[in-house]
Write a protein that holds these residues in place. Structure first.
Motif, PDB file in Angstrom:
ATOM      1  N   GLY A   1     -34.703 -27.440  20.967  1.00 23.79           N
ATOM      2  CA  GLY A   1     -35.785 -27.969  21.785  1.00 23.79           C
ATOM      3  C   GLY A   1     -36.479 -26.845  22.501  1.00 23.79           C
ATOM      4  N   ASP A   2     -37.006 -27.160  23.684  1.00 24.15           N
ATOM      5  CA  ASP A   2     -37.799 -26.178  24.419  1.00 24.15           C
ATOM      6  C   ASP A   2     -37.001 -25.506  25.529  1.00 24.15           C
ATOM      7  OD1 ASP A   2     -37.473 -28.255  26.114  1.00 24.15           O
ATOM      8  OD2 ASP A   2     -39.605 -28.569  26.570  1.00 24.15           O
ATOM      9  N   GLY A   3     -35.688 -25.616  25.445  1.00 21.45           N
ATOM     10  CA  GLY A   3     -34.853 -24.966  26.453  1.00 21.45           C
ATOM     11  C   GLY A   3     -34.325 -25.925  27.493  1.00 21.45           C
TER      12      GLY A   3
ATOM     13  N   HIS B   1     -40.478 -17.992  21.762  1.00 20.52           N
ATOM     14  CA  HIS B   1     -40.044 -19.326  21.341  1.00 20.52           C
ATOM     15  C   HIS B   1     -38.549 -19.341  21.037  1.00 20.52           C
ATOM     16  CE1 HIS B   1     -40.136 -23.281  19.522  1.00 20.52           C
ATOM     17  NE2 HIS B   1     -39.549 -22.791  18.449  1.00 20.52           N
ATOM     18  N   ARG B   2     -38.049 -18.315  20.386  1.00 23.35           N
ATOM     19  CA  ARG B   2     -36.615 -18.254  20.075  1.00 23.35           C
ATOM     20  C   ARG B   2     -35.785 -18.223  21.347  1.00 23.35           C
ATOM     21  NH1 ARG B   2     -35.299 -13.443  16.138  1.00 23.35           N
ATOM     22  NH2 ARG B   2     -33.221 -14.380  16.338  1.00 23.35           N
ATOM     23  N   LEU B   3     -36.291 -17.619  22.384  1.00 21.59           N
ATOM     24  CA  LEU B   3     -35.544 -17.517  23.632  1.00 21.59           C
ATOM     25  C   LEU B   3     -35.472 -18.847  24.374  1.00 21.59           C
ATOM     26  CD1 LEU B   3     -36.826 -14.074  24.978  1.00 21.59           C
ATOM     27  CD2 LEU B   3     -34.727 -14.566  23.713  1.00 21.59           C
ATOM     28  N   THR B   4     -36.345 -19.794  24.021  1.00 23.12           N
ATOM     29  CA  THR B   4     -36.310 -21.098  24.686  1.00 23.12           C
ATOM     30  C   THR B   4     -35.270 -22.031  24.101  1.00 23.12           C
ATOM     31  OG1 THR B   4     -37.991 -22.074  23.226  1.00 23.12           O
ATOM     32  CG2 THR B   4     -38.776 -20.922  25.206  1.00 23.12           C
ATOM     33  N   VAL B   5     -34.727 -21.690  22.925  1.00 28.43           N
ATOM     34  CA  VAL B   5     -33.764 -22.583  22.272  1.00 28.43           C
ATOM     35  C   VAL B   5     -32.423 -22.479  22.990  1.00 28.43           C
ATOM     36  CG1 VAL B   5     -32.569 -23.131  20.133  1.00 28.43           C
ATOM     37  CG2 VAL B   5     -34.938 -22.324  20.069  1.00 28.43           C
ATOM     38  N   PRO B   6     -31.901 -23.584  23.536  1.00 27.88           N
ATOM     39  CA  PRO B   6     -30.621 -23.529  24.253  1.00 27.88           C
ATOM     40  C   PRO B   6     -29.457 -23.302  23.303  1.00 27.88           C
ATOM     41  CG  PRO B   6     -31.360 -25.794  24.074  1.00 27.88           C
ATOM     42  CD  PRO B   6     -32.478 -24.945  23.543  1.00 27.88           C
ATOM     43  N   LEU B   7     -28.368 -22.799  23.836  1.00 29.57           N
ATOM     44  CA  LEU B   7     -27.199 -22.467  23.024  1.00 29.57           C
ATOM     45  C   LEU B   7     -26.594 -23.695  22.352  1.00 29.57           C
ATOM     46  CD1 LEU B   7     -25.008 -20.435  22.125  1.00 29.57           C
ATOM     47  CD2 LEU B   7     -23.802 -20.956  24.257  1.00 29.57           C
TER      48      LEU B   7
ATOM     49  N   ARG C   1     -32.518  -9.335  18.462  1.00 23.75           N
ATOM     50  CA  ARG C   1     -31.125  -9.798  18.489  1.00 23.75           C
ATOM     51  C   ARG C   1     -30.532  -9.694  19.883  1.00 23.75           C
ATOM     52  NH1 ARG C   1     -26.502  -7.325  18.513  1.00 23.75           N
ATOM     53  NH2 ARG C   1     -27.466  -5.306  18.105  1.00 23.75           N
ATOM     54  N   GLN C   2     -30.763  -8.568  20.563  1.00 17.71           N
ATOM     55  CA  GLN C   2     -30.236  -8.414  21.910  1.00 17.71           C
ATOM     56  C   GLN C   2     -30.863  -9.412  22.875  1.00 17.71           C
ATOM     57  OE1 GLN C   2     -30.910  -4.147  22.556  1.00 17.71           O
ATOM     58  NE2 GLN C   2     -28.690  -3.852  22.494  1.00 17.71           N
ATOM     59  N   LEU C   3     -32.154  -9.679  22.699  1.00 14.58           N
ATOM     60  CA  LEU C   3     -32.817 -10.649  23.560  1.00 14.58           C
ATOM     61  C   LEU C   3     -32.217 -12.041  23.372  1.00 14.58           C
ATOM     62  CD1 LEU C   3     -36.516  -9.476  23.087  1.00 14.58           C
ATOM     63  CD2 LEU C   3     -35.249  -9.457  25.239  1.00 14.58           C
ATOM     64  N   VAL C   4     -32.037 -12.447  22.119  1.00 15.79           N
ATOM     65  CA  VAL C   4     -31.495 -13.780  21.851  1.00 15.79           C
ATOM     66  C   VAL C   4     -30.037 -13.873  22.288  1.00 15.79           C
ATOM     67  CG1 VAL C   4     -30.934 -15.435  20.029  1.00 15.79           C
ATOM     68  CG2 VAL C   4     -33.121 -14.224  19.984  1.00 15.79           C
ATOM     69  N   ASP C   5     -29.271 -12.796  22.114  1.00 20.36           N
ATOM     70  CA  ASP C   5     -27.863 -12.811  22.498  1.00 20.36           C
ATOM     71  C   ASP C   5     -27.675 -12.902  24.013  1.00 20.36           C
ATOM     72  OD1 ASP C   5     -26.982 -12.714  19.903  1.00 20.36           O
ATOM     73  OD2 ASP C   5     -26.577 -10.550  19.910  1.00 20.36           O
TER      74      ASP C   5
ATOM     75  N   GLU D   1     -32.339 -19.936  29.256  1.00 22.18           N
ATOM     76  CA  GLU D   1     -31.278 -20.549  30.053  1.00 22.18           C
ATOM     77  C   GLU D   1     -30.285 -19.478  30.497  1.00 22.18           C
ATOM     78  OE1 GLU D   1     -29.086 -23.377  27.765  1.00 22.18           O
ATOM     79  OE2 GLU D   1     -28.278 -21.892  26.390  1.00 22.18           O
ATOM     80  N   HIS D   2     -29.737 -19.672  31.686  1.00 18.22           N
ATOM     81  CA  HIS D   2     -28.717 -18.758  32.184  1.00 18.22           C
ATOM     82  C   HIS D   2     -27.451 -18.921  31.353  1.00 18.22           C
ATOM     83  CE1 HIS D   2     -25.762 -17.085  35.071  1.00 18.22           C
ATOM     84  NE2 HIS D   2     -26.764 -16.309  35.417  1.00 18.22           N
ATOM     85  N   PRO D   3     -26.685 -17.850  31.102  1.00 18.90           N
ATOM     86  CA  PRO D   3     -25.478 -17.971  30.274  1.00 18.90           C
ATOM     87  C   PRO D   3     -24.457 -18.983  30.776  1.00 18.90           C
ATOM     88  CG  PRO D   3     -26.093 -15.673  30.484  1.00 18.90           C
ATOM     89  CD  PRO D   3     -27.003 -16.439  31.406  1.00 18.90           C
ATOM     90  N   LEU D   4     -24.440 -19.253  32.085  1.00 21.02           N
ATOM     91  CA  LEU D   4     -23.481 -20.212  32.619  1.00 21.02           C
ATOM     92  C   LEU D   4     -23.952 -21.657  32.500  1.00 21.02           C
ATOM     93  CD1 LEU D   4     -22.190 -18.433  35.851  1.00 21.02           C
ATOM     94  CD2 LEU D   4     -21.011 -18.693  33.664  1.00 21.02           C
ATOM     95  N   THR D   5     -25.239 -21.870  32.213  1.00 19.55           N
ATOM     96  CA  THR D   5     -25.752 -23.237  32.122  1.00 19.55           C
ATOM     97  C   THR D   5     -25.040 -24.053  31.035  1.00 19.55           C
ATOM     98  OG1 THR D   5     -27.923 -22.601  33.005  1.00 19.55           O
ATOM     99  CG2 THR D   5     -27.814 -24.633  31.710  1.00 19.55           C
ATOM    100  N   PRO D   6     -24.871 -23.537  29.802  1.00 16.65           N
ATOM    101  CA  PRO D   6     -24.136 -24.327  28.797  1.00 16.65           C
ATOM    102  C   PRO D   6     -22.706 -24.648  29.218  1.00 16.65           C
ATOM    103  CG  PRO D   6     -25.296 -22.497  27.762  1.00 16.65           C
ATOM    104  CD  PRO D   6     -25.351 -22.271  29.236  1.00 16.65           C
ATOM    105  N   LEU D   7     -22.072 -23.715  29.930  1.00 15.38           N
ATOM    106  CA  LEU D   7     -20.695 -23.956  30.365  1.00 15.38           C
ATOM    107  C   LEU D   7     -20.635 -25.110  31.353  1.00 15.38           C
ATOM    108  CD1 LEU D   7     -17.715 -23.146  30.454  1.00 15.38           C
ATOM    109  CD2 LEU D   7     -18.300 -21.492  32.239  1.00 15.38           C
TER     110      LEU D   7
END
Length: 207
Positions: free
Chosen positions: A200-202, A190-196, A97-101, A106-112
């Motif tokens: 897909g593959d990130g 694999h879960r860590l590659t899913v973008p917010l 959970r902490q890893l996915v959160d 992707e960097h947290p600012l990328t979706p923004l």
């Protein structure tokens, strides 16, 4: 390597609290926008155009950016603390959970930045088209709101492109650091590659 709940500070918990508050506020404003537009269109309750324009602009542009921005602050704070705590947990790794959160590829600012780019483009087209009609109808306040939104959209476009590139570079550095610290199961990787904001593959559209 065993997973353990890494301790996170009150700053991260406060950021999470503000994320919940922002989500609730967004739902309230979005509901108010729908009610205002429907009530005025049906003729039951007259709602000034300026109020409708403000609610719609807030729902479509301000609230999504605010939610993604608050989430980015939460993810960034947790990201920094997880990396720092790794020195105290040599043979442990954060929970899934902490890893996915906090530690997605992707960097947290990328979706923004991507959201600013998309909304900036849409806002430029839509508001640029609507502004002359509002001014022609004599709706000065609505026109002022639309004009302010148009200026904000153009500014967002100008900032988004370099922002995406910088966030992608930082994200690549963080992925390398994460790989050096922890060995993760393939399912977690694999879960860590899913973008917010998508699946897909990130990767993101246009990347």
């Amino acid at each position: 390597m065993d997973a353990v709940e890494f301790p996170l500070s009150a700053r991260v918990r406060r950021a999470r609290h503000w994320l919940v508050v922002t989500s609730a506020a967004g739902a309230v404003v979005a509901g108010a926008a729908v009610v205002a537009v429907v009530a005025d269109a049906s003729g039951r309750v007259p709602v000034p155009r300026a109020v409708q324009a403000g609610l719609v602009l807030a729902t479509l542009f301000a609230l999504p950016v605010a939610w993604v921005g608050v989430r980015a602050v939460w993810a960034l704070r947790g990201r920094a603390e997880l990396f720092a705590a790794a020195q105290e947990h040599r043979r442990r790794r954060p929970t899934d959970r902490q890893l996915v959160d906090h530690l997605r590829d992707e960097h947290p600012l990328t979706p923004l930045w991507w959201m600013l780019a998309v909304l900036g483009g849409l806002g430029t087209l839509c508001l640029g088209f609507a502004l002359p009609f509002a001014l022609a109808d004599g709706a000065v306040l609505a026109g002022a709101l639309l004009g302010a939104g148009l200026a904000a959209s153009l500014t967002a476009l100008a900032l988004a492109v370099p922002g995406v590139r910088h966030a992608d570079r930082q994200g690549a550095q963080d992925r390398k650091r994460r790989g050096e610290l922890w060995s993760l199961p393939s399912a977690v990787e694999h879960r860590l590659t899913v973008p917010l904001l998508g699946t897909g593959d990130g990767s993101h559209l246009g990347a």
